[in-house]
Design a protein around this motif. Structure first.
Motif, PDB file in Angstrom:
ATOM      1  N   MET A   9       0.815  -1.298  -0.114  1.00 25.92           N
ATOM      2  CA  MET A   9      -0.072   0.054  -0.056  1.00 25.92           C
ATOM      3  C   MET A   9       0.835   1.252  -0.114  1.00 25.92           C
ATOM      4  O   MET A   9       1.892   1.076   0.590  1.00 25.92           O
ATOM      5  CB  MET A   9      -0.837  -0.127   1.293  1.00 25.92           C
ATOM      6  CG  MET A   9      -2.020  -1.081   1.227  1.00 25.92           C
ATOM      7  SD  MET A   9      -3.151  -0.956   2.870  1.00 25.92           S
ATOM      8  CE  MET A   9      -3.916   0.572   2.442  1.00 25.92           C
ATOM      9  N   ASP A  10       0.368   2.324  -0.529  1.00 23.61           N
ATOM     10  CA  ASP A  10       1.131   3.615  -0.359  1.00 23.61           C
ATOM     11  C   ASP A  10       0.544   4.242   1.017  1.00 23.61           C
ATOM     12  O   ASP A  10      -0.102   3.476   1.766  1.00 23.61           O
ATOM     13  CB  ASP A  10       0.517   4.517  -1.522  1.00 23.61           C
ATOM     14  CG  ASP A  10      -1.050   4.882  -1.507  1.00 23.61           C
ATOM     15  OD1 ASP A  10      -1.634   4.713  -0.444  1.00 23.61           O
ATOM     16  OD2 ASP A  10      -1.574   5.157  -2.351  1.00 23.61           O
ATOM     17  N   GLU A  11       1.148   5.465   1.406  1.00 20.77           N
ATOM     18  CA  GLU A  11       1.091   5.808   2.567  1.00 20.77           C
ATOM     19  C   GLU A  11       0.048   6.816   2.498  1.00 20.77           C
ATOM     20  O   GLU A  11      -0.159   7.743   3.694  1.00 20.77           O
ATOM     21  CB  GLU A  11       2.309   6.856   2.904  1.00 20.77           C
ATOM     22  CG  GLU A  11       3.664   5.854   3.029  1.00 20.77           C
ATOM     23  CD  GLU A  11       3.405   4.865   4.260  1.00 20.77           C
ATOM     24  OE1 GLU A  11       3.099   5.420   5.247  1.00 20.77           O
ATOM     25  OE2 GLU A  11       3.832   3.600   4.064  1.00 20.77           O
ATOM     26  N   SER A  12      -0.776   7.218   1.548  1.00 19.21           N
ATOM     27  CA  SER A  12      -1.967   8.225   1.422  1.00 19.21           C
ATOM     28  C   SER A  12      -3.088   8.083   2.586  1.00 19.21           C
ATOM     29  O   SER A  12      -3.218   6.845   3.140  1.00 19.21           O
ATOM     30  CB  SER A  12      -2.677   7.888   0.141  1.00 19.21           C
ATOM     31  OG  SER A  12      -3.826   8.828   0.046  1.00 19.21           O
ATOM     32  N   LEU A  18     -10.333   3.106  -1.022  1.00 23.80           N
ATOM     33  CA  LEU A  18      -9.673   3.204  -2.354  1.00 23.80           C
ATOM     34  C   LEU A  18      -8.701   2.133  -2.192  1.00 23.80           C
ATOM     35  O   LEU A  18      -8.304   1.570  -1.145  1.00 23.80           O
ATOM     36  CB  LEU A  18      -8.970   4.660  -2.457  1.00 23.80           C
ATOM     37  CG  LEU A  18     -10.222   5.776  -2.683  1.00 23.80           C
ATOM     38  CD1 LEU A  18      -9.584   7.196  -2.705  1.00 23.80           C
ATOM     39  CD2 LEU A  18     -10.976   5.658  -3.907  1.00 23.80           C
ATOM     40  N   PRO A  19      -8.219   1.809  -3.546  1.00 19.14           N
ATOM     41  CA  PRO A  19      -7.299   0.539  -3.764  1.00 19.14           C
ATOM     42  C   PRO A  19      -5.794   0.874  -2.884  1.00 19.14           C
ATOM     43  O   PRO A  19      -5.145   0.182  -2.359  1.00 19.14           O
ATOM     44  CB  PRO A  19      -6.857   0.365  -5.172  1.00 19.14           C
ATOM     45  CG  PRO A  19      -8.004   0.758  -5.655  1.00 19.14           C
ATOM     46  CD  PRO A  19      -8.468   2.026  -4.609  1.00 19.14           C
ATOM     47  N   HIS A  20      -5.269   2.173  -2.842  1.00 18.76           N
ATOM     48  CA  HIS A  20      -3.886   2.515  -2.380  1.00 18.76           C
ATOM     49  C   HIS A  20      -2.958   1.828  -2.812  1.00 18.76           C
ATOM     50  O   HIS A  20      -2.024   1.151  -2.173  1.00 18.76           O
ATOM     51  CB  HIS A  20      -4.056   2.551  -0.854  1.00 18.76           C
ATOM     52  CG  HIS A  20      -5.065   3.382  -0.238  1.00 18.76           C
ATOM     53  ND1 HIS A  20      -4.644   4.842  -0.140  1.00 18.76           N
ATOM     54  CD2 HIS A  20      -6.380   3.515   0.136  1.00 18.76           C
ATOM     55  CE1 HIS A  20      -5.714   5.582   0.227  1.00 18.76           C
ATOM     56  NE2 HIS A  20      -6.670   4.913   0.611  1.00 18.76           N
ATOM     57  N   PHE A 107      -8.767  -6.900   3.376  1.00 16.54           N
ATOM     58  CA  PHE A 107      -7.744  -7.120   4.512  1.00 16.54           C
ATOM     59  C   PHE A 107      -6.457  -6.356   4.094  1.00 16.54           C
ATOM     60  O   PHE A 107      -5.966  -6.626   3.170  1.00 16.54           O
ATOM     61  CB  PHE A 107      -7.916  -8.405   4.918  1.00 16.54           C
ATOM     62  CG  PHE A 107      -9.065  -8.898   5.605  1.00 16.54           C
ATOM     63  CD1 PHE A 107      -9.158  -8.948   6.883  1.00 16.54           C
ATOM     64  CD2 PHE A 107     -10.208  -9.464   4.685  1.00 16.54           C
ATOM     65  CE1 PHE A 107     -10.246  -9.317   7.790  1.00 16.54           C
ATOM     66  CE2 PHE A 107     -11.192 -10.328   5.498  1.00 16.54           C
ATOM     67  CZ  PHE A 107     -11.339 -10.056   6.841  1.00 16.54           C
ATOM     68  N   ASP A 108      -6.187  -5.730   5.045  1.00 14.26           N
ATOM     69  CA  ASP A 108      -4.748  -5.000   5.399  1.00 14.26           C
ATOM     70  C   ASP A 108      -4.155  -6.084   6.399  1.00 14.26           C
ATOM     71  O   ASP A 108      -4.467  -6.051   7.323  1.00 14.26           O
ATOM     72  CB  ASP A 108      -4.952  -3.685   5.560  1.00 14.26           C
ATOM     73  CG  ASP A 108      -5.370  -2.937   4.403  1.00 14.26           C
ATOM     74  OD1 ASP A 108      -5.415  -3.349   3.442  1.00 14.26           O
ATOM     75  OD2 ASP A 108      -5.887  -1.772   5.009  1.00 14.26           O
ATOM     76  N   ARG A 118      -2.268  -4.906   1.179  1.00 13.09           N
ATOM     77  CA  ARG A 118      -3.642  -4.895   0.982  1.00 13.09           C
ATOM     78  C   ARG A 118      -3.884  -6.043   0.071  1.00 13.09           C
ATOM     79  O   ARG A 118      -3.343  -6.415  -1.045  1.00 13.09           O
ATOM     80  CB  ARG A 118      -4.115  -3.589   0.356  1.00 13.09           C
ATOM     81  CG  ARG A 118      -5.797  -3.771  -0.112  1.00 13.09           C
ATOM     82  CD  ARG A 118      -6.211  -2.454  -0.046  1.00 13.09           C
ATOM     83  NE  ARG A 118      -6.386  -1.819   1.318  1.00 13.09           N
ATOM     84  CZ  ARG A 118      -7.110  -0.701   1.654  1.00 13.09           C
ATOM     85  NH1 ARG A 118      -7.537   0.136   0.603  1.00 13.09           N
ATOM     86  NH2 ARG A 118      -7.305  -0.514   2.770  1.00 13.09           N
ATOM     87  N   ILE A 119      -5.039  -6.940   0.781  1.00 12.69           N
ATOM     88  CA  ILE A 119      -5.486  -8.192  -0.080  1.00 12.69           C
ATOM     89  C   ILE A 119      -6.990  -7.813  -0.362  1.00 12.69           C
ATOM     90  O   ILE A 119      -7.685  -7.410   0.291  1.00 12.69           O
ATOM     91  CB  ILE A 119      -5.672  -9.108   0.978  1.00 12.69           C
ATOM     92  CG1 ILE A 119      -4.149  -9.644   1.570  1.00 12.69           C
ATOM     93  CG2 ILE A 119      -5.926 -10.635   0.257  1.00 12.69           C
ATOM     94  CD1 ILE A 119      -4.048 -10.331   2.760  1.00 12.69           C
TER      95      ILE A 119
END
Length: 191
Positions: A9-12, A18-20, A107-108, A118-119
């Motif tokens: 995942m990104d840090e947003s 959102l998918p991130h 699920f993260d 991220r799953i």
């Protein structure tokens, strides 16, 4: 047959639904998930009530308790409040087993280096998150999933928000990261 999709995942801090994905995307394989104790199966959710593959998993893993939850603003009381609670980083003292019967969700989980993975869960996806792994749950933009929750014995709903490193199960999980072995018989058979 669709394959599970997972990524770093990104840090947003934008909408958690959102998918991130990082740019460029950094995919995570089922094997990499297994390396941190996350077990995965792809099942036929259309026959979940009498599915021999699900019955085999339940028998071999001892998943004796089962219920079904609809997660949607119209079906789950206090939907937004519960979604915020599910998204708090936490661990459980028991495995968390979820089987998506319809809809989609995320699920993260934390990897060995504490990075978020991220799953993306869709119909037919079943995962087991090991006791002691830091994780969180959220919906995607569709705001709908129907999931089967499975437990060994009576259901345990208690979550321990991070930091929870003092629990023995967390220490056992961290110590066992190099020795985790998922039940892969059904994956190897293509079930």
């Amino acid at each position: 047959m669709a394959v599970l999709e997972a990524w770093y995942m990104d840090e947003s801090t934008e909408d958690q639904r959102l998918p991130h994905k990082l740019q460029p995307n950094q995919a995570v394989s089922v094997q990499e998930l297994q390396d941190i104790g996350v077990c995965y199966w792809k099942l036929n959710a259309d026959i979940y009530e009498n599915d021999p593959a699900l019955q085999k998993i339940r028998g071999e893993k001892g998943y004796s308790y089962m219920d079904i939850i609809d997660v949607h603003p119209d079906k789950l009381p206090n939907y937004e409040e519960k979604l915020k609670m599910f998204y708090e980083e936490h661990l459980h003292l028991d495995d968390e087993i979820r089987y998506i019967l319809d809809g989609r969700a995320y699920f993260d989980v934390r990897d060995k280096n504490d990075r978020w993975i991220r799953i993306a869960m869709t119909k037919g996806d079943m995962i087991t998150l090991p006791a002691g792994i830091y994780h969180r749950f959220t919906m995607d933009e569709t705001n709908y999933t129907k999931a089967m929750r499975l437990f060994v014995g009576e259901p345990v709903w208690k979550a321990y928000n991070r930091p929870a490193d003092h629990f023995e199960i967390r220490k056992q999980y961290v110590d066992s990261l190099n020795a985790i072995n998922c039940f892969t018989g059904l994956i190897a058979q293509g079930l």
